[in-house]
Write a protein that holds these residues in place. Structure first.
Motif, mmCIF file in Angstrom:
data_model
loop_
_atom_site.group_PDB
_atom_site.id
_atom_site.type_symbol
_atom_site.label_atom_id
_atom_site.label_comp_id
_atom_site.label_asym_id
_atom_site.label_seq_id
_atom_site.Cartn_x
_atom_site.Cartn_y
_atom_site.Cartn_z
ATOM 1 N N TYR A 3 0.761 -1.357 0.142
ATOM 2 C CA TYR A 3 -0.290 -0.135 -0.016
ATOM 3 C C TYR A 3 0.804 1.278 0.028
ATOM 4 C CZ TYR A 3 -4.125 -2.666 0.101
ATOM 5 O OH TYR A 3 -5.250 -3.384 -0.119
ATOM 6 N N GLU A 20 -5.197 2.062 12.592
ATOM 7 C CA GLU A 20 -5.867 0.975 12.015
ATOM 8 C C GLU A 20 -4.433 -0.108 11.583
ATOM 9 O OE1 GLU A 20 -8.877 -0.131 11.578
ATOM 10 O OE2 GLU A 20 -9.271 1.625 12.528
ATOM 11 N N CYS A 21 -3.442 0.424 11.757
ATOM 12 C CA CYS A 21 -2.220 -0.569 10.934
ATOM 13 C C CYS A 21 -1.715 -1.243 12.084
ATOM 14 C CB CYS A 21 -1.137 0.350 10.587
ATOM 15 S SG CYS A 21 0.100 -0.634 10.068
ATOM 16 N N PRO A 22 -1.947 -2.631 12.037
ATOM 17 C CA PRO A 22 -1.662 -3.747 12.973
ATOM 18 C C PRO A 22 -0.073 -3.942 12.978
ATOM 19 C CG PRO A 22 -2.313 -5.005 10.865
ATOM 20 C CD PRO A 22 -2.533 -3.412 10.535
ATOM 21 N N VAL A 23 0.779 -3.426 12.207
ATOM 22 C CA VAL A 23 2.036 -3.827 12.178
ATOM 23 C C VAL A 23 2.768 -2.526 12.477
ATOM 24 C CG1 VAL A 23 2.000 -5.942 11.001
ATOM 25 C CG2 VAL A 23 2.505 -3.748 9.670
ATOM 26 N N CYS A 25 3.542 0.186 10.500
ATOM 27 C CA CYS A 25 4.162 0.471 9.501
ATOM 28 C C CYS A 25 4.229 1.890 8.862
ATOM 29 C CB CYS A 25 4.433 -0.627 8.402
ATOM 30 S SG CYS A 25 2.954 -0.924 7.438
ATOM 31 N N ILE A 26 3.354 2.832 9.532
ATOM 32 C CA ILE A 26 3.167 4.178 8.756
ATOM 33 C C ILE A 26 3.816 5.090 9.608
ATOM 34 C CG2 ILE A 26 1.179 5.628 7.906
ATOM 35 C CD1 ILE A 26 -0.975 3.491 7.867
ATOM 36 N N ILE A 35 4.246 5.007 4.039
ATOM 37 C CA ILE A 35 4.230 3.555 4.432
ATOM 38 C C ILE A 35 5.535 2.816 4.113
ATOM 39 C CG2 ILE A 35 2.937 1.145 3.793
ATOM 40 C CD1 ILE A 35 0.436 2.781 3.371
ATOM 41 N N CYS A 40 4.877 -3.182 5.254
ATOM 42 C CA CYS A 40 3.552 -3.646 5.169
ATOM 43 C C CYS A 40 2.908 -4.951 5.067
ATOM 44 C CB CYS A 40 2.991 -2.364 4.022
ATOM 45 S SG CYS A 40 1.401 -2.676 3.310
ATOM 46 N N VAL A 41 1.868 -5.597 5.551
ATOM 47 C CA VAL A 41 1.508 -6.850 5.170
ATOM 48 C C VAL A 41 0.346 -6.661 4.407
ATOM 49 C CG1 VAL A 41 2.364 -7.584 7.515
ATOM 50 C CG2 VAL A 41 0.166 -6.810 7.461
ATOM 51 N N GLU A 42 -0.017 -5.677 3.704
ATOM 52 C CA GLU A 42 -1.167 -5.510 2.760
ATOM 53 C C GLU A 42 -2.432 -5.955 3.482
ATOM 54 O OE1 GLU A 42 -0.212 -6.657 -1.311
ATOM 55 O OE2 GLU A 42 1.678 -6.954 -0.617
ATOM 56 N N CYS A 43 -2.702 -5.675 4.621
ATOM 57 C CA CYS A 43 -4.040 -6.085 5.339
ATOM 58 C C CYS A 43 -5.063 -5.314 4.827
ATOM 59 C CB CYS A 43 -3.967 -6.030 6.846
ATOM 60 S SG CYS A 43 -3.648 -4.053 7.421
ATOM 61 N N ALA A 44 -4.843 -4.035 4.183
ATOM 62 C CA ALA A 44 -5.785 -3.067 3.528
ATOM 63 C C ALA A 44 -6.718 -2.411 4.556
ATOM 64 C CB ALA A 44 -6.876 -3.851 2.792
ATOM 65 N N ARG A 45 -6.381 -2.510 5.933
ATOM 66 C CA ARG A 45 -7.283 -1.856 6.937
ATOM 67 C C ARG A 45 -7.171 -0.417 6.939
ATOM 68 N NH1 ARG A 45 -6.286 -5.185 12.459
ATOM 69 N NH2 ARG A 45 -6.848 -3.067 13.404
ATOM 70 N N CYS A 46 -5.942 0.100 6.380
ATOM 71 C CA CYS A 46 -5.929 1.655 6.382
ATOM 72 C C CYS A 46 -6.545 2.245 5.181
ATOM 73 C CB CYS A 46 -4.469 2.181 6.552
ATOM 74 S SG CYS A 46 -3.558 1.284 4.672
HETATM 75 S S1 SF4 Z 1 -2.332 -2.281 4.213
HETATM 76 FE FE1 SF4 Z 1 -2.378 -2.906 6.563
HETATM 77 S S2 SF4 Z 1 -0.198 -3.249 7.016
HETATM 78 FE FE2 SF4 Z 1 -0.097 -1.793 5.204
HETATM 79 S S3 SF4 Z 1 -0.127 0.185 5.900
HETATM 80 FE FE3 SF4 Z 1 -2.168 -0.342 5.612
HETATM 81 S S4 SF4 Z 1 -2.838 -0.788 7.577
HETATM 82 FE FE4 SF4 Z 1 -0.572 -1.068 7.505
#
Ligand code: SF4
Ligand code: SF4
Length: 99
Positions: A3, A20-23, A25-26, A35, A40-46
């Protein structure tokens, strides 16, 4: 490359995405957030929480924002992969194309 944050974050930086970012990384520059592409683990939560619609998967970047894939990546040339934005704190500088 996962992302990417684009130019509509500039001078907004409300940090909704950070929450929102679980790791964690922002990372916070001076005028926008970036980012870390290796973290980034590509969770898409952001993506859905950004009020500016600044965040895109790299495959979905609009043509006018494609440079931001490079800009997000190059922001970490010196910083590397710190493994968490909270422990780094506000970086306080920007990629030259943003500054
Ligand atoms: S996609 Fe997930 S891991 Fe990547 S920046 Fe967004 S919240 Fe963080
Ligand atoms: S939610 Fe969007 S505008 Fe807010 S800091 Fe994150 S990328 Fe920038």
């Amino acid at each position: 490359m996962p992302y990417v944050i684009t130019g509509s974050c500039i001078d907004v930086m409300d940090r909704s995405c950070v929450e929102e970012c679980p790791v964690d990384c922002i990372y916070e520059g001076d005028r926008m957030l970036y980012i870390q592409p290796d973290e980034c683990v590509e969770c898409a939560r952001c993506e859905p929480v950004c009020p500016q619609i600044s965040i895109y998967h790299h495959d979905d970047l609009p043509d006018e924002s494609k440079d931001y894939e490079r800009i997000n990546s190059e922001f970490f040339t010196d910083l590397g992969s710190p493994g968490g934005a909270r422990k780094v704190g506000r970086v306080g500088t920007d990629h030259p194309d943003v500054a």
